[in-house]
Motif scaffolding. Structure first.
Motif, short mmCIF file in Angstrom:
data_model
loop_
_atom_site.label_atom_id
_atom_site.label_comp_id
_atom_site.label_asym_id
_atom_site.label_seq_id
_atom_site.Cartn_x
_atom_site.Cartn_y
_atom_site.Cartn_z
N VAL A 1 35.97 42.64 71.89
CA VAL A 1 35.89 43.80 70.99
C VAL A 1 36.84 44.92 71.37
CG1 VAL A 1 33.47 43.31 70.45
CG2 VAL A 1 34.01 44.96 72.24
N LYS A 2 37.53 44.79 72.49
CA LYS A 2 38.44 45.86 72.95
C LYS A 2 39.43 46.21 71.82
CE LYS A 2 41.25 48.16 75.89
NZ LYS A 2 42.48 48.30 75.16
N VAL B 1 37.22 39.32 68.13
CA VAL B 1 36.31 38.95 67.04
C VAL B 1 36.98 39.28 65.70
CG1 VAL B 1 34.18 39.25 68.35
CG2 VAL B 1 35.15 41.22 67.13
N ALA B 2 36.50 38.64 64.63
CA ALA B 2 37.05 38.91 63.29
C ALA B 2 36.72 40.35 62.90
CB ALA B 2 36.43 37.94 62.29
N ALA C 1 28.03 38.11 53.13
CA ALA C 1 27.08 37.99 54.24
C ALA C 1 27.50 38.89 55.39
CB ALA C 1 27.02 36.54 54.70
N ARG C 2 26.53 39.38 56.13
CA ARG C 2 26.84 40.14 57.34
C ARG C 2 27.25 39.14 58.42
NH1 ARG C 2 21.38 43.51 57.88
NH2 ARG C 2 22.50 44.73 59.43
N SER C 3 28.00 39.64 59.40
CA SER C 3 28.53 38.71 60.39
C SER C 3 28.21 39.18 61.82
CB SER C 3 30.05 38.63 60.18
OG SER C 3 30.63 38.02 61.28
N ALA C 4 27.67 38.27 62.62
CA ALA C 4 27.37 38.58 64.02
C ALA C 4 27.98 37.51 64.91
CB ALA C 4 25.86 38.63 64.25
N VAL C 5 28.42 37.94 66.10
CA VAL C 5 28.92 36.99 67.10
C VAL C 5 27.94 37.03 68.27
CG1 VAL C 5 30.79 36.51 68.74
CG2 VAL C 5 31.33 37.27 66.41
N VAL C 6 27.51 35.86 68.72
CA VAL C 6 26.63 35.78 69.88
C VAL C 6 27.46 35.26 71.05
CG1 VAL C 6 24.59 34.66 70.88
CG2 VAL C 6 24.58 35.36 68.47
N PHE D 1 22.73 36.85 58.19
CA PHE D 1 23.98 36.93 58.95
C PHE D 1 24.71 35.59 58.98
CE2 PHE D 1 21.88 40.64 60.66
CZ PHE D 1 22.90 41.49 61.02
N ARG D 2 26.03 35.65 58.93
CA ARG D 2 26.84 34.52 59.37
C ARG D 2 26.92 34.66 60.89
NH1 ARG D 2 31.93 35.51 58.42
NH2 ARG D 2 31.61 37.32 57.10
N VAL D 3 26.78 33.56 61.62
CA VAL D 3 26.72 33.67 63.08
C VAL D 3 27.76 32.76 63.72
CG1 VAL D 3 25.22 33.43 65.11
CG2 VAL D 3 24.22 34.01 62.90
N SER D 4 28.53 33.29 64.65
CA SER D 4 29.33 32.38 65.48
C SER D 4 28.93 32.58 66.94
CB SER D 4 30.83 32.55 65.29
OG SER D 4 31.14 33.85 64.97
N ILE D 5 28.95 31.48 67.67
CA ILE D 5 28.51 31.51 69.06
C ILE D 5 29.70 31.22 69.95
CG2 ILE D 5 26.97 30.44 70.75
CD1 ILE D 5 25.03 29.99 68.49
N VAL D 6 29.88 32.09 70.93
CA VAL D 6 30.99 31.92 71.87
C VAL D 6 30.36 31.73 73.24
CG1 VAL D 6 33.07 32.99 72.82
CG2 VAL D 6 32.36 33.54 70.49
N ASP D 7 30.60 30.59 73.88
CA ASP D 7 29.86 30.38 75.12
C ASP D 7 30.74 30.06 76.32
OD1 ASP D 7 30.57 27.77 74.78
OD2 ASP D 7 28.55 26.96 75.00
#
Ligand SMILES: NC(=O)c1ccc[n+]([C@@H]2O[C@H](COP(=O)([O-])OP(=O)(O)OC[C@H]3O[C@@H](n4cnc5c(N)ncnc54)[C@H](O)[C@@H]3O)[C@@H](O)[C@H]2O)c1
Ligand SMILES: Nc1ncnc2c1ncn2[C@@H]1O[C@H](COP(=O)(O)OP(=O)(O)OP(=O)(O)O)[C@@H](O)[C@H]1O
Length: 312
Positions: free
Chosen positions: A76-77, A53-54, A3-8, A33-39
């Motif tokens: 992402v740095k 991020v992974a 699966a593709r992976s996105a971070v929100v 997408f696999r999705v993880s949410i960072v809030d």
């Protein structure tokens, strides 16, 4: 293929305010997408590594304002992962899309239909007296060195590539990247630098001096700021309004271009110049022009730009 992976990345206020984050998550999942949410991202300590991020993350989608994008930049740095900003804040200067365009943004992400805008990052070394190595940090927008004691000036000497240029008392100094030129540096009168310029600019804040101009250096040069031993005040350093700490007198700060690059996903093809005009609501038609009788007769005082200004 996995699966593709996105971070929100968003913040709790946005998450709590409605269904938007859930809707984005649902659309991304529907598109595979696999999705993880960072809030809720606490500021890392100055000079400490931040959470990342992974490795297999394809994109970071930011639902928030510039502050949230600066937080996402920490995730992402040092990686190749791009950030796509959807503005749910006030200014959202760094965001690519406004909130009403979110459906299109997700569709374009799913289709991999975007380009990358590479943004220069500044590397910041802080040498504290007696330390045998620097505390190293970075900035997407800017490094600010301000007075620690609100009632006193901080006295700083400025070097470019080890040549001493000037020293003065001031409230502080900003060293900004082109990206940061529209933020704090802009507020204190610095020039706007187009994002593809490989430069760093130094802008003093309220310098008590006859020579305290902004300086702009190229990609191979560096700024060195020394807090003088007889400075009235010690300092406070802050990168991107986030990673900060006190700075004693006799400390040295060296700012140069980083080897890392931050990638902003671009979908709309809107050039920087147009974004600048619209986000800053620039009065493209000069004040005098608006008050000319012929302009009034042409309806230009109703906000209609003359033909010559329309395609700037
Ligand atoms: N007087 C000032 O203008 C001032 C003072 C302190 C910090 N700042 C800026 O705030 C930044 C941190 O942003 P924040 O949103 O977390 O703080 P914040 O919430 O205090 O907002 C600062 C403002 O600057 C805008 N901004 C941030 N980065 C920008 C950019 N690259 N281009 C145009 N506008 C931008 C934001 O949209 C916001 O309106 C710092 O990097 C610094 O540049 C500005
Ligand atoms: N991921 C996050 N975790 C915790 N707090 C956050 C996060 N993102 C933003 N905030 C806080 O929420 C507030 C608003 O965030 P943000 O800067 O993104 O939007 P804004 O100020 O409305 O927009 P802009 O920066 O474009 O003017 C700020 O006080 C910021 O410190």
């Amino acid at each position: 293929m996995g699966a593709r992976s996105a971070v929100v990345v968003t913040h709790s206020r946005v998450r709590a305010s409605g269904h938007l984050v859930d809707e984005v998550e649902r659309q991304l999942r529907r598109d595979g997408f696999r999705v993880s949410i960072v809030d809720n991202i606490a500021a890392p300590e100055f000079g400490s590594p931040s959470q990342k991020v992974a490795d297999d993350t394809e994109i970071v989608i930011v639902l928030g304002g510039d502050g949230t994008i600066l937080r996402a930049a920490e995730l992402v740095k040092g990686t190749q992962v791009p950030i796509l900003g959807v503005n749910l804040g006030h200014v959202g200067f760094l965001a690519e899309f406004e909130s009403f365009q979110i459906g299109e943004a997700i569709r374009r992400v799913a289709d991999h239909d975007y380009s990358i805008d590479e943004r220069m990052v500044a590397h910041v070394d802080l040498w504290i007296p007696g330390a045998d190595r620097p505390l190293s940090d970075w900035a997407l927008n800017d490094m600010t060195l301000e007075r620690y004691d609100r009632g006193k000036m901080i006295e700083v000497s400025v070097r470019v590539d080890d040549v001493e240029m000037s020293s003065f008392g001031c409230d502080g100094m900003i060293v900004a990247t082109p990206t940061g030129s529209t933020a704090y540096a802009f507020s204190v009168g610095g020039p706007i630098v187009w994002p593809d310029a490989q430069s760093l600019q130094m802008v003093p804040i309220a310098a008590h001096a006859l020579f305290a101009r902004s300086l702009i250096i190229g990609p191979k040069s560096q700024f060195t700021l020394d807090i003088l031993s007889d400075s009235q005040s010690a300092g406070w350093i802050c990168n991107d309004g986030r990673r900060q700490r006190p700075v004693p007198k006799r400390s040295r700060i060296v700012v140069r271009q980083s080897h890392d690059i931050l990638r902003l996903a671009r979908l709309s093809g809107v050039p920087f110049t147009r974004r600048l005009v619209s986000k800053f609501d620039l009065p493209v038609v000069g004040w005098r022009e608006q008050h000319r009788p012929s302009a009034a007769a042409n309806g230009q005082d109703q906000g209609e730009p003359p033909e010559s200004n329309k395609e700037r």
